[in-house]
Design a protein around this motif. Structure first.
Motif, PDB file in Angstrom:
ATOM      1  N   THR A  48       0.884  -1.454   0.016  1.00 56.20           N
ATOM      2  CA  THR A  48       0.028   0.068  -0.052  1.00 56.20           C
ATOM      3  C   THR A  48       0.891   1.233  -0.039  1.00 56.20           C
ATOM      4  OG1 THR A  48      -1.816  -1.264   0.955  1.00 56.20           O
ATOM      5  CG2 THR A  48      -1.865   1.305   1.228  1.00 56.20           C
ATOM      6  N   TYR A  49       1.771   1.292   0.752  1.00 57.84           N
ATOM      7  CA  TYR A  49       2.786   2.573   0.942  1.00 57.84           C
ATOM      8  C   TYR A  49       4.001   2.413   0.313  1.00 57.84           C
ATOM      9  CZ  TYR A  49      -0.658   3.350   4.777  1.00 57.84           C
ATOM     10  OH  TYR A  49      -1.795   3.638   5.403  1.00 57.84           O
ATOM     11  N   ASP A  50       4.341   1.453  -0.391  1.00 60.85           N
ATOM     12  CA  ASP A  50       5.775   1.300  -1.030  1.00 60.85           C
ATOM     13  C   ASP A  50       5.945   0.528  -2.042  1.00 60.85           C
ATOM     14  OD1 ASP A  50       5.524  -1.237  -0.013  1.00 60.85           O
ATOM     15  OD2 ASP A  50       7.793  -1.180   0.642  1.00 60.85           O
ATOM     16  N   GLY A  51       4.802   0.129  -2.609  1.00 61.90           N
ATOM     17  CA  GLY A  51       4.914  -0.986  -3.887  1.00 61.90           C
ATOM     18  C   GLY A  51       5.694  -0.279  -5.136  1.00 61.90           C
ATOM     19  N   VAL A  52       5.260   0.903  -5.533  1.00 66.48           N
ATOM     20  CA  VAL A  52       5.821   1.381  -6.520  1.00 66.48           C
ATOM     21  C   VAL A  52       7.557   1.917  -6.373  1.00 66.48           C
ATOM     22  CG1 VAL A  52       6.063   3.508  -8.070  1.00 66.48           C
ATOM     23  CG2 VAL A  52       3.909   2.366  -7.614  1.00 66.48           C
ATOM     24  N   TRP A  53       7.463   2.136  -5.032  1.00 62.73           N
ATOM     25  CA  TRP A  53       9.092   2.577  -4.442  1.00 62.73           C
ATOM     26  C   TRP A  53       9.975   1.444  -4.461  1.00 62.73           C
ATOM     27  CZ3 TRP A  53      11.918   6.486  -3.961  1.00 62.73           C
ATOM     28  CH2 TRP A  53      13.011   6.449  -3.028  1.00 62.73           C
ATOM     29  N   ARG A  54       9.473   0.276  -3.960  1.00 64.16           N
ATOM     30  CA  ARG A  54      10.242  -0.928  -3.856  1.00 64.16           C
ATOM     31  C   ARG A  54      10.412  -1.684  -5.101  1.00 64.16           C
ATOM     32  NH1 ARG A  54       5.909  -3.999  -0.491  1.00 64.16           N
ATOM     33  NH2 ARG A  54       5.537  -5.819  -1.692  1.00 64.16           N
ATOM     34  N   GLN A  55       9.377  -1.503  -5.971  1.00 60.59           N
ATOM     35  CA  GLN A  55       9.646  -2.007  -7.392  1.00 60.59           C
ATOM     36  C   GLN A  55      10.678  -1.309  -8.152  1.00 60.59           C
ATOM     37  OE1 GLN A  55       8.472  -4.874  -7.986  1.00 60.59           O
ATOM     38  NE2 GLN A  55       7.933  -5.008 -10.109  1.00 60.59           N
ATOM     39  N   SER A  56      10.520  -0.042  -8.190  1.00 60.32           N
ATOM     40  CA  SER A  56      11.457   1.080  -8.878  1.00 60.32           C
ATOM     41  C   SER A  56      12.817   0.858  -8.562  1.00 60.32           C
ATOM     42  CB  SER A  56      11.113   2.337  -8.750  1.00 60.32           C
ATOM     43  OG  SER A  56       9.747   2.473  -9.250  1.00 60.32           O
ATOM     44  N   LEU A  57      13.200   0.434  -7.109  1.00 55.91           N
ATOM     45  CA  LEU A  57      14.560   0.367  -6.600  1.00 55.91           C
ATOM     46  C   LEU A  57      15.160  -0.886  -7.021  1.00 55.91           C
ATOM     47  CD1 LEU A  57      14.078   3.059  -5.041  1.00 55.91           C
ATOM     48  CD2 LEU A  57      15.282   1.843  -3.146  1.00 55.91           C
ATOM     49  N   ALA A  58      14.323  -1.963  -6.959  1.00 55.57           N
ATOM     50  CA  ALA A  58      14.725  -3.235  -7.331  1.00 55.57           C
ATOM     51  C   ALA A  58      15.047  -3.505  -8.765  1.00 55.57           C
ATOM     52  CB  ALA A  58      13.577  -4.361  -7.066  1.00 55.57           C
ATOM     53  N   LEU A  59      14.318  -2.755  -9.476  1.00 53.03           N
ATOM     54  CA  LEU A  59      14.454  -2.778 -11.029  1.00 53.03           C
ATOM     55  C   LEU A  59      15.787  -1.953 -11.522  1.00 53.03           C
ATOM     56  CD1 LEU A  59      10.987  -2.458 -12.650  1.00 53.03           C
ATOM     57  CD2 LEU A  59      12.274  -4.502 -11.938  1.00 53.03           C
ATOM     58  N   LEU A  60      16.095  -0.917 -10.625  1.00 52.34           N
ATOM     59  CA  LEU A  60      17.174   0.088 -10.743  1.00 52.34           C
ATOM     60  C   LEU A  60      18.331  -0.858 -10.601  1.00 52.34           C
ATOM     61  CD1 LEU A  60      16.356   3.715  -9.889  1.00 52.34           C
ATOM     62  CD2 LEU A  60      17.548   3.025 -11.993  1.00 52.34           C
TER      63      LEU A  60
END
Length: 411
Positions: A48-60
């Motif tokens: 809910t609070y970090d889905g896009v954030w953690r996905q972006s970091l993982a892919l980077l």
């Protein structure tokens, strides 16, 4: 960003310390921990609070070490984008248009821009997001966590990284009042001397966790994002000097971080309000962010001790905290010239990959390590920050972003 740098626990702690919550953030959705993790998303915790954030970091992080992320992982991220170009922290049903009640997140949007720009083939999505970010720039030249919120150092810094990653010149992105993001950054810089001298505060009236906002702002001042390489040696050393330029403020911010790290090799998190144990705890996330900031500033020699401390002590934190923590450590190792596949005996890359879809097999002859795109186009960051109006995270994770994000990083 945090880590623009986005620090999950750091922003939550800032909220506890009195950080203003915008009306948009007050409409944040309630977490749904019982819902299964979406296919393609890294980590199994509530997004809910970090889905896009953690996905972006993982892919980077995968891209930085020469891996090609799984197509469904990339599709999950791009599928989170709203028609306006903005990204929320997370939306459960990406088949439906974003409604007016869904809080939009400048930090998630900026991190996603950096990820899709690095991966390539997503120019239209990146351009659309950059257009949205420009449309919500505040009069002072900066950005708040949610549109309409007061500018803060973390959000402004990670947006700078996104602009640079997308090929924009941050200094040319001006508000209606003619202010640039760097004008805004200078308003968060404290003068030398006194408490937190040389640091960047989160907001002038809401200092928050100063190490978090300082690490983010040092990167932002250099036009860097989440991925950086070592900057030219800072000949000024570790002396805080009076300055009215963003370059001078970046130097002073790095001096603050170097001084804070000198004694133990790591930063600490103060006890939460009402905690029964008053003992400060090691702040892994913001220590990671500080290493990246010091390296970008050209004070890599001051990052050696904290890097060694992380190599000895961060494995359990990464395993517990999940993909964003693994990604942060990978990006720090990359910045400092360490091997993320043998980081104090831990293979950070394998740890990250195990939290989500396996990367695609590399083509024959693909190099094991990609060159940092910031060498040629000025892109890069941390960070940063995941916070809902009534959400309080346990403290101890960082960057950014920047934060990093400001809910506990999800496993």
């Amino acid at each position: 960003m945090s880590i623009v740098r986005r620090s999950a626990a750091a922003l939550a702690a800032s909220a506890v310390l009195g950080m203003a919550i915008t009306s948009a953030a007050a409409a944040a959705p309630s977490p749904t921990p019982s819902a299964p993790a979406p296919s393609g998303l890294y980590g199994t915790g509530d997004p809910t609070y970090d889905g896009v954030w953690r996905q972006s970091l993982a892919l980077l992080a995968q891209d930085t070490v020469g891996l090609k992320p799984a197509a469904k992982a990339v599709d999950w991220l791009t599928g989170q984008q709203c028609d306006s170009g903005a990204f929320p922290s997370y939306r459960a049903d990406a088949t439906k248009p974003c409604d007016a009640k869904l809080p939009l997140d400048s930090n998630a949007t900026a991190a996603a821009v950096q990820a899709v720009a690095a991966l390539g083939g997503q120019d239209a999505a990146a351009k659309k997001s950059v257009g949205w970010l420009k449309s919500v720039q505040n009069a002072d030249g900066g950005w708040g966590y949610n549109p309409g919120g007061a500018s803060d150092a973390n959000s402004t810094s990670i947006v700078i990284g996104a602009l640079a990653a997308a090929g924009e010149k941050p200094e040319a992105v001006k508000s209606k009042g003619g202010k640039t993001p760097y004008d805004a950054l200078l308003t968060f810089a404290k003068p030398c001397g006194g408490k937190d001298g040389g640091a960047f505060v989160y907001q002038p009236k809401q200092p928050g966790i100063v190490a978090d906002s300082t690490a983010a702002a040092v990167l932002g001042a250099h036009g860097k994002g989440l991925v950086v390489t070592a900057g030219a040696k800072d000949a000024k050393g570790t002396v805080c000097e009076k300055s009215t330029t963003v370059e001078g403020a970046a130097h002073n911010g790095a001096v603050y971080l170097a001084t804070a790290l000198a004694k133990t090799g790591h930063l600490d998190t103060p006890p939460m309000a009402g905690a029964t144990d008053p003992t400060p705890k090691p702040d892994f996330g913001n220590t990671v962010d500080a290493i990246v900031a010091l390296t970008a500033q050209g004070l890599g020699d001051r990052a050696k001790k904290p890097l060694e401390w992380l190599e000895k002590n961060s494995a359990a934190w990464a395993k517990e905290s999940g993909p964003a923590a693994y990604a942060q450590l990978i990006l720090a190792a990359h910045a400092a010239g360490a091997d993320p596949k043998s980081f104090g005996g831990t293979d950070l890359v394998a740890g990250l990959n195990a939290t989500g879809p396996a990367p695609e097999k590399p083509a024959a002859g693909n190099s094991a390590e990609k060159k940092d795109s910031s060498d040629s186009d000025g892109s890069g960051v941390g960070v940063w920050w995941i916070v809902g109006a009534f959400f309080v995270a346990s403290v101890g994770a960082g960057f950014l972003f920047s934060g990093r994000r400001k809910n506990q990083q999800q496993p």
